[in-house]
Motif scaffolding. Sequence first.
Motif, PDB file in Angstrom:
ATOM      1  N   LEU A  29     110.590  11.343  43.279  1.00 55.72           N
ATOM      2  CA  LEU A  29     110.727  11.553  44.888  1.00 55.72           C
ATOM      3  C   LEU A  29     111.374  10.285  45.490  1.00 55.72           C
ATOM      4  N   ALA A  30     112.065  10.578  46.756  1.00 54.02           N
ATOM      5  CA  ALA A  30     112.930   9.398  47.247  1.00 54.02           C
ATOM      6  C   ALA A  30     111.913   8.246  47.583  1.00 54.02           C
ATOM      7  N   ASP A  31     110.756   8.651  48.209  1.00 52.10           N
ATOM      8  CA  ASP A  31     109.873   7.776  48.778  1.00 52.10           C
ATOM      9  C   ASP A  31     108.849   7.396  47.721  1.00 52.10           C
ATOM     10  N   PRO A  32     109.142   5.675  47.475  1.00 54.59           N
ATOM     11  CA  PRO A  32     108.467   5.126  46.275  1.00 54.59           C
ATOM     12  C   PRO A  32     106.896   5.434  46.583  1.00 54.59           C
ATOM     13  N   ALA A  33     106.356   5.651  47.626  1.00 54.92           N
ATOM     14  CA  ALA A  33     104.794   5.784  47.878  1.00 54.92           C
ATOM     15  C   ALA A  33     104.360   6.936  47.636  1.00 54.92           C
ATOM     16  N   GLN A  34     105.101   7.910  47.979  1.00 59.47           N
ATOM     17  CA  GLN A  34     104.862   9.302  47.515  1.00 59.47           C
ATOM     18  C   GLN A  34     104.849   9.568  45.767  1.00 59.47           C
ATOM     19  N   ASP A  65     106.795  21.858  34.727  1.00 62.39           N
ATOM     20  CA  ASP A  65     106.613  22.621  36.172  1.00 62.39           C
ATOM     21  C   ASP A  65     105.357  22.037  36.975  1.00 62.39           C
ATOM     22  N   MET A  66     104.613  21.456  36.251  1.00 60.22           N
ATOM     23  CA  MET A  66     103.198  21.295  37.093  1.00 60.22           C
ATOM     24  C   MET A  66     103.447  19.807  37.690  1.00 60.22           C
ATOM     25  N   ARG A  67     104.198  18.967  36.947  1.00 67.65           N
ATOM     26  CA  ARG A  67     104.759  17.669  37.707  1.00 67.65           C
ATOM     27  C   ARG A  67     105.671  18.004  38.963  1.00 67.65           C
ATOM     28  N   ALA A  68     106.528  19.009  38.687  1.00 61.96           N
ATOM     29  CA  ALA A  68     107.386  19.367  39.962  1.00 61.96           C
ATOM     30  C   ALA A  68     106.748  19.896  41.038  1.00 61.96           C
ATOM     31  N   TRP A  69     105.541  20.659  40.765  1.00 65.94           N
ATOM     32  CA  TRP A  69     104.769  21.467  41.894  1.00 65.94           C
ATOM     33  C   TRP A  69     103.886  20.106  42.305  1.00 65.94           C
ATOM     34  N   VAL A  70     103.460  19.191  41.807  1.00 68.21           N
ATOM     35  CA  VAL A  70     102.667  18.094  42.472  1.00 68.21           C
ATOM     36  C   VAL A  70     103.640  17.385  43.283  1.00 68.21           C
ATOM     37  N   ARG A  71     104.957  17.156  42.853  1.00 66.24           N
ATOM     38  CA  ARG A  71     105.698  16.607  43.571  1.00 66.24           C
ATOM     39  C   ARG A  71     105.808  17.115  45.006  1.00 66.24           C
ATOM     40  N   GLU A  72     106.147  18.515  44.744  1.00 67.74           N
ATOM     41  CA  GLU A  72     106.585  19.342  45.803  1.00 67.74           C
ATOM     42  C   GLU A  72     105.365  18.995  46.900  1.00 67.74           C
ATOM     43  N   GLN A  73     104.203  19.098  46.624  1.00 67.65           N
ATOM     44  CA  GLN A  73     102.923  19.220  47.277  1.00 67.65           C
ATOM     45  C   GLN A  73     102.733  17.888  47.883  1.00 67.65           C
ATOM     46  N   VAL A  74     103.160  16.763  47.095  1.00 64.04           N
ATOM     47  CA  VAL A  74     103.128  15.440  47.809  1.00 64.04           C
ATOM     48  C   VAL A  74     104.068  15.165  48.787  1.00 64.04           C
ATOM     49  N   ALA A  75     105.257  15.595  48.602  1.00 58.67           N
ATOM     50  CA  ALA A  75     106.384  15.602  49.691  1.00 58.67           C
ATOM     51  C   ALA A  75     106.001  16.552  50.829  1.00 58.67           C
ATOM     52  N   ALA A  76     105.401  17.794  50.853  1.00 60.08           N
ATOM     53  CA  ALA A  76     104.937  18.564  51.856  1.00 60.08           C
ATOM     54  C   ALA A  76     103.830  18.031  52.604  1.00 60.08           C
TER      55      ALA A  76
END
Length: 168
Positions: A29-34, A65-76
């Motif tokens: 993710l672009a945001d280091p905190a996220q 796929d699970m890592r990508a999904w978690v990143r999407e949820q964190v970004a959302a």
Amino acid sequence: MRRRLLFALVAGVMLTAQAEPPAAPDRPLADPAQEARAQVLFEDIRCVVCQHEAIADSPAGVAGDMRAWVREQVAAGQTDQQIRDELVRRYGDYVLFTPPFRAETLLLWLVPFLIAGGAAAGLLVWARRRRAPEPEPLSDEEAARLAELTAAARIGRDPAAPAPHAEP
């Protein structure tokens, strides 16, 4: 020879057909905190293919796929608990390395303690049963010989015994 070659070829094709495709490269993710939040979540989520590894360490495609999904949820903007709840809804409590403590997961939490308690109780029973047996009473001959020896010890040394510091 041809049969062996054909068999080897078919076996190789079948094995490669069952192999899971490699995971796509991760895009942080672009945001280091996220991204840091996502990395912490990765450590607590079990790979559903490997089952002994966190998705952070698993090379399986499903873990990617699970890592990508978690990143999407964190970004959302989803909270960590909302992400965990959704994963539990999809895959069950086993997907988390630290499942929640409730009636359905009671066995997951108590089985290690029950096993340790059972092992301790078994060792205790085994140790009690393993006590040395009571000595048998002396026969009349042995009692007489013991009486002779103790009488000789009170009087002096046994003449049949060698000298304690005899020089050669």
